[in-house]
Motif scaffolding. Structure first.
Motif, mmCIF file in Angstrom:
data_model
loop_
_atom_site.group_PDB
_atom_site.id
_atom_site.type_symbol
_atom_site.label_atom_id
_atom_site.label_comp_id
_atom_site.label_asym_id
_atom_site.label_seq_id
_atom_site.Cartn_x
_atom_site.Cartn_y
_atom_site.Cartn_z
ATOM 1 N N THR A 217 42.399 47.057 20.622
ATOM 2 C CA THR A 217 43.761 46.803 21.065
ATOM 3 C C THR A 217 43.873 45.360 21.561
ATOM 4 N N VAL A 218 45.107 44.921 21.760
ATOM 5 C CA VAL A 218 45.331 43.588 22.322
ATOM 6 C C VAL A 218 44.654 43.467 23.683
ATOM 7 N N GLU A 219 44.825 44.500 24.522
ATOM 8 C CA GLU A 219 44.212 44.465 25.843
ATOM 9 C C GLU A 219 42.690 44.509 25.748
ATOM 10 N N GLY A 220 42.181 45.264 24.786
ATOM 11 C CA GLY A 220 40.739 45.301 24.597
ATOM 12 C C GLY A 220 40.173 43.932 24.287
ATOM 13 N N ASN A 221 40.852 43.193 23.434
ATOM 14 C CA ASN A 221 40.402 41.836 23.118
ATOM 15 C C ASN A 221 40.484 40.922 24.333
ATOM 16 N N GLU A 222 41.507 41.107 25.147
ATOM 17 C CA GLU A 222 41.628 40.312 26.369
ATOM 18 C C GLU A 222 40.487 40.616 27.331
ATOM 19 N N ILE A 223 40.115 41.890 27.411
ATOM 20 C CA ILE A 223 38.996 42.275 28.278
ATOM 21 C C ILE A 223 37.712 41.603 27.802
ATOM 22 N N ILE A 224 37.442 41.684 26.513
ATOM 23 C CA ILE A 224 36.223 41.087 25.963
ATOM 24 C C ILE A 224 36.158 39.601 26.304
ATOM 25 N N ARG A 225 37.257 38.906 26.101
ATOM 26 C CA ARG A 225 37.279 37.461 26.355
ATOM 27 C C ARG A 225 37.253 37.124 27.841
ATOM 28 N N SER A 226 37.646 38.076 28.678
ATOM 29 C CA SER A 226 37.591 37.818 30.120
ATOM 30 C C SER A 226 36.182 37.960 30.675
ATOM 31 N N VAL A 227 35.323 38.681 29.966
ATOM 32 C CA VAL A 227 33.962 38.919 30.441
ATOM 33 C C VAL A 227 32.954 37.987 29.780
ATOM 34 N N PHE A 228 33.081 37.786 28.476
ATOM 35 C CA PHE A 228 32.157 36.915 27.745
ATOM 36 C C PHE A 228 32.711 35.491 27.695
ATOM 37 N N SER A 229 31.896 34.529 28.068
ATOM 38 C CA SER A 229 32.341 33.132 28.002
ATOM 39 C C SER A 229 32.327 32.595 26.578
ATOM 40 N N LYS A 230 31.557 33.266 25.695
ATOM 41 C CA LYS A 230 31.486 32.863 24.288
ATOM 42 C C LYS A 230 31.744 34.080 23.413
ATOM 43 N N VAL A 231 32.766 34.017 22.588
ATOM 44 C CA VAL A 231 33.095 35.109 21.672
ATOM 45 C C VAL A 231 33.084 34.568 20.255
ATOM 46 N N ILE A 232 32.211 35.126 19.429
ATOM 47 C CA ILE A 232 32.100 34.740 18.014
ATOM 48 C C ILE A 232 32.806 35.795 17.192
ATOM 49 N N GLU A 233 33.788 35.391 16.411
ATOM 50 C CA GLU A 233 34.552 36.339 15.602
ATOM 51 C C GLU A 233 33.991 36.422 14.184
ATOM 52 N N ALA A 234 33.756 37.634 13.722
ATOM 53 C CA ALA A 234 33.390 37.858 12.326
ATOM 54 C C ALA A 234 34.663 38.021 11.511
ATOM 55 N N PRO A 235 34.756 37.380 10.345
ATOM 56 C CA PRO A 235 35.956 37.567 9.512
ATOM 57 C C PRO A 235 36.059 39.008 9.028
ATOM 58 N N GLU A 236 37.275 39.434 8.731
ATOM 59 C CA GLU A 236 37.500 40.838 8.404
ATOM 60 C C GLU A 236 36.666 41.324 7.235
ATOM 61 N N GLN A 237 36.581 40.541 6.160
ATOM 62 C CA GLN A 237 35.847 40.991 4.983
ATOM 63 C C GLN A 237 34.386 41.272 5.312
ATOM 64 N N GLU A 238 33.769 40.387 6.098
ATOM 65 C CA GLU A 238 32.362 40.570 6.439
ATOM 66 C C GLU A 238 32.172 41.688 7.458
ATOM 67 N N ALA A 239 33.131 41.837 8.364
ATOM 68 C CA ALA A 239 33.027 42.911 9.355
ATOM 69 C C ALA A 239 33.258 44.269 8.719
ATOM 70 N N ARG A 240 34.252 44.341 7.831
ATOM 71 C CA ARG A 240 34.647 45.631 7.267
ATOM 72 C C ARG A 240 33.732 46.077 6.134
ATOM 73 N N ARG A 241 33.394 45.174 5.243
ATOM 74 C CA ARG A 241 32.642 45.550 4.037
ATOM 75 C C ARG A 241 31.153 45.246 4.146
ATOM 76 N N ASN A 242 30.778 44.367 5.074
ATOM 77 C CA ASN A 242 29.375 43.980 5.198
ATOM 78 C C ASN A 242 28.774 44.417 6.525
ATOM 79 N N MET A 243 29.573 45.073 7.356
ATOM 80 C CA MET A 243 29.136 45.566 8.664
ATOM 81 C C MET A 243 28.436 44.482 9.466
#
Length: 298
Positions: A217-243
């Motif tokens: 959720t939007v709030e879930g993403n805000e929580i993650i970014r509030s706790v971790f000082s570094k957030v690396i995003e995986a692109p959708e294709q690699e996250a969804r199809r390549n796990m």
């Protein structure tokens, strides 16, 4: 310690987390009985009867070899006939190094699998934990919980991240928090492809997370970014199809990840991590990759 599920509550959470000793042992189940015989997650659709068993065995040996080269003690057992998903050993419990009357103790909450096909797997793991001297905890039968598929320790801190929405019940985390006196941050999962939190969030160290934002959720993403000082995003294709987010960083340096996650790999290397690619494509047919295929223990 409490369960925290909003940005506001997480902001008010005490941040003086106790140290959780790093696990040095891994429990793995070899693919002797692995197969795709039913569909209980979207990754299994169209995969029944397609497993190349020789290839799966070779991929599993390669992954086990990586753990051994990194210095882990690796426990292996065969699983059981009739339970083709036992190879995903992260799902069967949540282990913990706690204390009882000043003495260090090993503890585990056993899973209550959310799918009928997998419920018979758990007693085999409970027996293993008993032999290793673990204190065993059980949840009420009406609560679902799928172990470290949905519950992730925050690096070397006694802080837990709990996923819910598909395979684990939110109330589960209240019981675990009270039993172990640890704070738990819960995140709702939205997308069936990311039915466990370990498919969309990988905690690399105390400050860094690899994440697919579209699973939360939007709030879930805000929580993650509030706790971790570094957030690396995986692109959708690699996250969804390549796990790609089902990666595992056991030592705050090496990130073991499904081969071919090129954009994610580049971002990990830029952040200072060493990428260790491995092929788990046969196991992805069952809905799991690197993180799913081990349970770390003490």
């Amino acid at each position: 310690m409490g369960v925290f599920s909003t940005v506001r509550s997480v902001a008010q959470m005490a941040k003086n987390f106790a140290v959780l000793p790093r696990a040095t042992k891994l429990l793995v189940v070899n693919p002797k009985h692995f197969d795709v015989k039913y569909v209980i997650n979207p990754h299994m659709e169209g995969k029944i009867g397609t497993v190349d068993f020789a290839k799966a065995a070779a991929q599993w040996r390669d992954l086990k070899g990586i753990y051994e080269k990194l210095g882990f003690d690796v426990y292996e057992f065969d699983g059981a006939q009739g339970f083709p998903d036992m190879v995903y050993s992260a799902n069967h419990g949540l282990s913990f190094r706690g204390a009882d009357e000043g003495k260090s103790v090993k503890e585990v909450f056993m899973s209550n699998m959310g799918t009928e096909q997998r419920r018979g797997e758990v007693p085999f793991f409970e027996e293993w934990y008993k032999k290793q001297g673990y204190k065993i905890h059980h949840l009420p039968n009406d609560l679902k919980f799928e172990g470290m598929g949905d519950a992730l320790w925050h690096g070397s801190r006694k802080l837990l991240w709990g996923g819910h929405g598909f395979r684990s019940s939110p109330k589960t985390y209240e019981i675990i928090s009270n039993a172990w006196n640890v704070p738990i941050i819960t995140l709702e999962l939205l997308d069936p492809d990311f039915y466990h939190i370990d498919t969309c969030l990988s905690i690399l160290d105390n400050d860094t997370a690899l994440v697919f934002p579209g699973a939360f959720t939007v709030e879930g993403n805000e929580i993650i970014r509030s706790v971790f000082s570094k957030v690396i995003e995986a692109p959708e294709q690699e996250a969804r199809r390549n796990m790609a987010c089902n990666a595992f960083c056991p030592d705050e340096k090496n990130v073991i990840i499904q081969a071919g996650s090129e954009v994610t790999n580049e971002r990990l290397e830029k952040a200072g991590f060493t990428v260790v690619p491995v092929d788990t494509t046969e196991f992805m047919k069952g809905g799991g990759s690197v993180f799913c295929m081990k349970m770390f223990t003490w």
